[in-house]
Structure formats: C-alpha cells, structure tokens
Design an enzyme around this catalytic site. Structure first.
Site, PDB file in Angstrom:
ATOM      1  CB  SER A 208      -0.953  -0.022   1.205  1.00  0.00           C
ATOM      2  OG  SER A 208      -1.929   0.980   1.057  1.00  0.00           O
ATOM      3  CG  ASN A 209      -0.485   4.647  -1.257  1.00  0.00           C
ATOM      4  OD1 ASN A 209      -1.135   5.426  -0.581  1.00  0.00           O
ATOM      5  ND2 ASN A 209      -1.027   3.971  -2.277  1.00  0.00           N
ATOM      6  NE  ARG A 210       4.049   8.655   4.688  1.00  0.00           N
ATOM      7  CZ  ARG A 210       4.354   9.933   4.406  1.00  0.00           C
ATOM      8  NH1 ARG A 210       5.076  10.218   3.352  1.00  0.00           N
ATOM      9  NH2 ARG A 210       3.935  10.912   5.177  1.00  0.00           N
TER      10      ARG A 210
END
Ligand code: PMT
Length: 398
Positions: A208-210
């Site tokens: 995923s990402n932030r």
C-alpha cells in the site's frame, strides 16, 4: 440550509455596523443560531444589547469578559461555527486576518476556525482600492475565504464610490450558498476517490502507500457542501464516513476501477485524489506466506489498471499527481497521457504537504496549459480551489 446552523457573526467598527442588526435578524429568522462577536470599535457604532435582543444569545465583545458564555473560549466558538460571517469587515480587520493576528475575540475565532469564513467588505473607497487592502483580500481568497465585494454607492464621506456593504440579500445568499443551500454544484454529480489502495500478498499482508484519505475526503465534503450529489469511493482509511453522500468502500485498484466505472455513468466530474497502486502481486497467496526456510522472497508484480486513463465517458476528469521532483513537468505529462481536464500536482517534499497531513501545497494545471501554483493551505481550501475550476469546466460558473 440556514436552519439549525451555527453562524458566528463578526462585526467590526465601520459605519455599516448598524446593518449587522438586519443581517443577524434575517439569519435568526431563517432558523440559524447566531453567535455575535463584536470588536471594540464595533461597539462604538451599535450596541451589543441590540444584537443580544435580536439573536437571543449572549454577545461577545471582550475576549476576557467573565460574563460571556464564550469568554476565553474562542476555540469552542470557532469549533461550534458552521460558518463565520464578518459583516461589515473593515480594512483593519481584513489586514489582521491576512497576517494571522489574533488580538481580539473575532480575529482569534477566525484564526482558529476550520469553518468557512465569509467576509463582507465595507470601508472608504480609497482604503478599499489601496494596494495593501487589495493584496490582503487576494491573500484571503487564496486561502479559501469567501469575499463579498463592497457595492458602489453613496459612502459615509458623502461621495460616491465602491465601499458600501453589499445588499442584505447578497450576504444572506452567500452564507446560504457556502452552507450548501444554493451551492454552485447543486444537481451536479461528482465522483471522488480517496485513500491508498491495498494490494494483498496473502491474507495478512498487502502492498500500500501512505495516503490517509484526508485530501479525497476534504474534496468530497467540499463538493457536498456546495450542493453536489457526491459518491466517494474510498480505499481503506481510518476516517469516518462523511455524512450526506454515498460512500463506496473498496480495497484494491481493480475494485476501485469497478466502482469508478459504475459511478461515472451519470457523473459530471470524476476527481481522483486516491493514491492507486501501480503494481499488484501477480497472485495473492491463499494462505499466509511462511518465512521458514526462506532467506529471501521475490515478489512478482504486474501492472494495475490505469483507472483514470482508461475511464470512458463525457465528464470532467481531474487527476492528482504526487511528485517529489520535476513536479510541473511530470504532472503535465500525466495530464496529457490520461487525457485529463485538470491535474493537481502535489508537492510531497514539504512535510506540511501531501500524505497524511491536514495541509497541502499544489499546482493546478489545465488542458489549456494554464499553470497556477497555490500556497500551502488546508486540504479543504485546496478542495475549494479545485472545485472553483471544476465548476467552470462543468459549465456552472460560480
Ligand atoms: O490521502 P492523503 O494522505 O490526504 O494524501 C493525499 C495524496 C497525496 C494521496 C493526494 O493528494 C494525491 O496526490 N493523490 C495522487 C497520488 C498519485 O501519486 O497519483 P499518481 O501520480 O500515481 O497517479 C496520477 C493519477 O492517476 C491520480 O489521480 C491517481 O488516482 C490516478 N491513477 C493512478 C494509478 C492507477 N493505476 N490508476 C489511476 O487512476
């Protein structure tokens, strides 16, 4: 839209202060709870007693006045506000707002509030046209303040000029509009994506990402408050579902694509603030991947669909681009490649901008080649700026 809303009415010290009584009366009659905050100078033009009788609420004139329900509670008052209306707003108070001075209850409330702030200017025409005042007004506009320009007419000095407080109807209509009642997006269908997609590796792990979803949620809420019929397609976030819109929860890029393709069928605009994974594991393991006997693990990733690039239909397409270098050039390339009407280039090198913060610093680029760099502002203010452009593109100019 005014019914049940809390409106902080700030009154500053100009001759037009007496008109604030009529404004307070109109808002109260429409069902709003009006909390009046007067500057010291305003009390020289109109008494707090008048406003108290009209609104049926205590009037705050002094930040430290013990009798006030809100004394030293400027934060509580700023949080209670659905909107802050400053009418009339003098050049002096406008200058304070523009520079962040908080030396009385009104300036403190405006500095602290997250609610929309509407400023109805009224002053001597020379003071209004003075470049300093104009610069201050521009600064406030850039930060998302709604400015009601003064009207032309006879001024207190006796001469004609642009400086009179706008008509009561104009002011009330603006408050109503800001609260979503007469919004410029009424009957427009807006689809917004938010958050970071999760691409599962196995039942317990994902890539995923932030992205926190804050930008997309602010976008969806701003569109809702301007009257739009909003569908928010949300990848996992910790944010609560906003009220007054359809929220579709998805996890992966593929799921987001399905939801977007379905939602845009009747849309006037698609605004993709989501950080969508560009790659997903080729296969997700059915069981938890075991670490025993493995010193290293190689993942095979394949491209996800380009949701924005592939979406079909006749609606306004807005993309975001989180960039750490060559921001404008990279965003320009994405705008062309994905055939977008507008792209929001997001500078993620500033710690106050981009992922998981409440503020953002963006540059807006459109199809015509126009490039507008906006200063650091709250994500809500960024959303309002984007909507101002989208509103024109969907043919409904504010
Ligand atoms: O959620 P927050 O914490 O508030 O953070 C906000 C944000 C930084 C995530 C947001 O402001 C932002 O910049 N979002 C876009 C992130 C990004 O890098 O997008 P991109 O450059 O990979 O993609 C460009 C555009 O295409 C985006 O609108 C994206 O949604 C879309 N896209 C990307 C990949 C893909 N497979 N399909 C897409 O539709």
């Amino acid at each position: 839209m005014l019914k049940g809303k809390t409106i902080v009415l700030g009154i500053t010290g100009g001759i037009a202060a007496y008109k604030a009584a009529e404004i307070a009366s109109k808002l109260t009659q429409a069902g709003a709870r009006v909390e009046v905050v007067m500057t010291d100078a305003a009390t020289k033009f109109i008494t707090s007693l008048t406003l108290r009788n009209i609104t049926g609420r205590p009037v705050v004139t002094d930040m430290f006045e013990p009798a006030s329900e809100w004394s030293v509670e400027h934060i509580a008052l700023s949080e209670a506000a659905d909107a802050v209306l400053v009418a009339p707003a003098t050049a002096n108070t406008i200058a304070k707002f523009a520079t962040g001075i908080a030396d009385n209850m009104l300036t403190s409330v405006v500095l602290a509030t997250k609610a929309p702030v509407i400023i109805a200017c009224a002053m001597n025409d020379n003071m209004y046209s003075n470049p300093v005042t104009q610069e201050n007004i521009e600064k406030l506009k850039d930060r998302g303040f709604k400015i009601i320009e003064p009207a032309y007419g006879r001024l207190a000095s006796g001469k004609m000029g642009k400086g009179r407080l706008a008509e009561l109807e104009v002011i009330i209509a603006k408050v109503d509009e800001v609260l979503g009642g007469r919004g410029d997006f009424k009957s427009k269908r807006i689809v917004v994506t938010a958050g970071g997609t999760q691409e599962p590796l196995d039942p317990v792990r994902h890539i995923s990402n932030r992205s926190s979803g804050k930008m997309g949620y602010a976008m969806a809420e701003a569109a809702r408050d301007r009257g739009a019929d909003v569908t928010l397609i949300a990848a996992p976030t910790s944010l609560p579902d906003p009220a007054g819109m359809t929220v579709v929860h998805v996890r992966t890029a593929v799921q987001m694509k399905q939801a977007v393709d379905k939602a845009v069928k009747k849309a006037d605009a698609l605004i993709m603030a989501a950080a969508v994974a560009d790659y997903q594991p080729k296969t997700a393991a059915k069981g938890k991947i075991k670490k025993e006997s493995k010193d290293s693990l190689t993942l095979e990733l394949v491209r996800t669909p380009d949701i924005l690039g592939e979406v079909k239909g006749n609606f306004v397409k807005v993309g975001f681009a989180a960039e750490s270098e060559n921001t404008v050039a990279n965003a320009k390339a994405k705008l062309a490649k994905k055939n977008l009407d507008l792209i929001v280039a997001n500078d993620i090198t500033d710690p106050q901008s981009g992922f998981d913060v409440d503020t953002n610093k963006v540059t807006l680029l459109d199809r015509s080649g126009k490039v507008e760099a906006l200063p650091l502002m709250s994500k809500r203010q960024v959303a309002e700026q984007i909507l101002d452009r989208v509103g024109k593109l969907v043919g409904k100019v504010d």
